[in-house]
Design a protein around this motif. Structure first.
Motif, PDB file in Angstrom:
ATOM      1  N   GLU A  77      39.840   0.121 -59.545  1.00 20.59           N
ATOM      2  CA  GLU A  77      39.487  -1.224 -59.744  1.00 20.59           C
ATOM      3  C   GLU A  77      40.380  -2.276 -59.699  1.00 20.59           C
ATOM      4  O   GLU A  77      40.214  -3.328 -59.002  1.00 20.59           O
ATOM      5  N   PRO A  78      41.506  -2.176 -60.171  1.00 20.69           N
ATOM      6  CA  PRO A  78      42.633  -3.299 -60.137  1.00 20.69           C
ATOM      7  C   PRO A  78      43.147  -3.419 -58.453  1.00 20.69           C
ATOM      8  O   PRO A  78      43.734  -4.682 -58.341  1.00 20.69           O
ATOM      9  N   ALA A  79      42.775  -2.590 -57.660  1.00 19.00           N
ATOM     10  CA  ALA A  79      43.293  -2.698 -56.095  1.00 19.00           C
ATOM     11  C   ALA A  79      42.241  -3.532 -55.552  1.00 19.00           C
ATOM     12  O   ALA A  79      42.568  -3.991 -54.406  1.00 19.00           O
ATOM     13  N   ILE A  80      41.014  -3.878 -56.140  1.00 15.99           N
ATOM     14  CA  ILE A  80      39.921  -4.519 -55.620  1.00 15.99           C
ATOM     15  C   ILE A  80      40.394  -6.023 -55.392  1.00 15.99           C
ATOM     16  O   ILE A  80      40.172  -6.518 -54.187  1.00 15.99           O
ATOM     17  N   ALA A  81      41.335  -6.632 -56.079  1.00 18.77           N
ATOM     18  CA  ALA A  81      41.611  -7.978 -55.679  1.00 18.77           C
ATOM     19  C   ALA A  81      42.382  -7.951 -54.598  1.00 18.77           C
ATOM     20  O   ALA A  81      42.622  -9.166 -53.949  1.00 18.77           O
ATOM     21  N   ARG A  82      43.220  -7.030 -54.264  1.00 22.90           N
ATOM     22  CA  ARG A  82      44.214  -7.048 -53.236  1.00 22.90           C
ATOM     23  C   ARG A  82      43.466  -6.914 -51.941  1.00 22.90           C
ATOM     24  O   ARG A  82      44.262  -7.332 -50.912  1.00 22.90           O
ATOM     25  N   THR A  83      42.303  -6.583 -51.842  1.00 19.61           N
ATOM     26  CA  THR A  83      41.493  -6.777 -50.716  1.00 19.61           C
ATOM     27  C   THR A  83      41.657  -8.283 -50.002  1.00 19.61           C
ATOM     28  O   THR A  83      41.341  -8.340 -48.728  1.00 19.61           O
ATOM     29  N   SER A  84      41.686  -9.095 -50.861  1.00 14.57           N
ATOM     30  CA  SER A  84      41.886 -10.533 -50.329  1.00 14.57           C
ATOM     31  C   SER A  84      43.182 -11.040 -50.336  1.00 14.57           C
ATOM     32  O   SER A  84      43.339 -12.366 -49.713  1.00 14.57           O
ATOM     33  N   TRP A  85      44.267 -10.203 -50.467  1.00 17.77           N
ATOM     34  CA  TRP A  85      45.715 -10.526 -50.355  1.00 17.77           C
ATOM     35  C   TRP A  85      46.298 -10.597 -48.981  1.00 17.77           C
ATOM     36  O   TRP A  85      45.562  -9.540 -48.159  1.00 17.77           O
ATOM     37  N   LYS A  86      46.861 -11.603 -48.146  1.00 19.42           N
ATOM     38  CA  LYS A  86      47.308 -11.486 -47.076  1.00 19.42           C
ATOM     39  C   LYS A  86      48.258 -10.304 -46.992  1.00 19.42           C
ATOM     40  O   LYS A  86      48.940  -9.949 -47.730  1.00 19.42           O
ATOM     41  N   HIS A  87      48.094  -9.648 -45.784  1.00 21.82           N
ATOM     42  CA  HIS A  87      48.798  -8.590 -45.194  1.00 21.82           C
ATOM     43  C   HIS A  87      48.645  -7.370 -46.031  1.00 21.82           C
ATOM     44  O   HIS A  87      49.376  -6.401 -46.222  1.00 21.82           O
ATOM     45  N   TYR A  88      47.296  -7.207 -46.525  1.00 19.14           N
ATOM     46  CA  TYR A  88      46.785  -5.923 -46.866  1.00 19.14           C
ATOM     47  C   TYR A  88      45.774  -5.647 -46.413  1.00 19.14           C
ATOM     48  O   TYR A  88      44.836  -6.443 -45.795  1.00 19.14           O
TER      49      TYR A  88
END
Length: 313
Positions: A77-88
């Protein structure tokens, strides 16, 4: 110049482990960032401890973000936010299986392909600077006179740090500049010299010749390891970036102790480089920082190698 193909080796970092690392990173950053943000809100300045947040382009909020570095997979769940981070990027089903995750899981990792497409020039220049600096002999005879040259023959109302006093006064400061050889090799220090100080520098660093001038004894070149590190985010682990940040923080403190400013009331006793003992103390610190910087420079070079092999002729 080309980037050689590299097989991405992915490894899953357990949720508990990366949560702990993220929290530890936040605590480490806040030790430096929170006092700065409080001062900024209050309209106050600090001549030493604001520098890394005002001179460099990495802002506290950006520094606070924790990155695991290339090849590390974060899931849950905490990784979901990083799907919108640049270069992830999200892993496909084949990659999910390779790290032991079931199809349809949410997992992210560093997007090496798009990072290199976006940042190739910056990465290439960082590689040139890091390798070139490491290959040159260290010079330890500058004694921090760049800070003195920045206020040489300057009216007290035009000083770069107008709220600080000159420890030796204007005339005494000018005499130190005139009595010593000045051999600054770092353009981003040299560019702040006063007009009268520029011809006194025995070297002529420019942005164009920077790649040929940087040398590993220079305090500012070693401070700039922090700059090269954060420019490589999120390819690097944030722990390495903070190692560079903390070295830069300590170098800045020593650099200002050796400056012409009186910082006793700020808790920074002077290194009196106008005296033989002060010069010896400066060089001792400078050599110690150079050794620490060499190790960090090697770690940064290794991180670049993991991104791909960069050949430049």
């Amino acid at each position: 110049m080309f980037w050689a193909a590299a097989v991405e080796q992915l490894r899953l970092l357990a949720a508990e482990a990366w949560s702990e690392r993220e929290a530890a990173h936040a605590q480490r950053v806040r030790r430096y960032a929170d006092p700065y943000l409080a001062r900024r809100s209050a309209g106050k300045k600090h001549p030493v401890e604001d520098f890394l947040f005002t001179y460099y382009t990495q802002k506290p909020g950006q520094l606070l973000r924790w990155h695991p570095g290339a090849g590390v997979v974060l899931s849950g769940e905490p990784a979901i936010a990083r799907t919108s981070w640049k270069h992830y990027r999200k892993l496909d089903d084949g990659e999910l299986a390779s790290v032991g995750l079931p199809p349809g899981s949410v997992a992210v990792t560093f997007d090496r392909h798009n990072f290199l497409a976006d940042r190739q020039d910056a990465v290439a220049f960082a590689d040139i600077i890091l390798r070139g600096t490491a290959a040159r002999p260290a010079q330890f005879g500058c004694f921090g006179l760049h800070e003195w040259a920045m206020v040489y023959r300057q009216d007290k109302f035009d000083l770069r740090h107008e709220y600080l006093k000159l420890r030796l006064g204007s005339d005494g400061t000018d005499k130190v500049v005139e009595d010593n050889r000045i051999r600054c090799s770092h353009f981003d220090a040299f560019r702040f010299y006063t007009p009268d100080a520029i011809p006194r520098n025995e070297l002529a660093p420019t942005r164009e010749n920077q790649r040929h001038m940087e040398q590993p004894g220079c305090l500012h070149a070693n401070m700039d390891l922090y700059k090269w590190a954060y420019k490589l985010l999120p390819a690097l682990p944030s722990e390495l970036v903070m190692d560079c940040f903390e070295l830069s923080w300590r170098i800045r403190a020593m650099d200002m102790q050796a400056s012409p400013y009186d910082l006793e009331d700020w808790g920074y006793p002077a290194i009196r480089i106008e005296t033989p003992d002060g010069k010896a103390a400066y060089v001792e610190h400078q050599r110690s920082f150079a050794a620490e910087a060499a190790a960090l420079r090697g770690r940064l070079a290794h991180a670049l190698a993991l991104l791909g092999t960069l050949n430049m002729q």
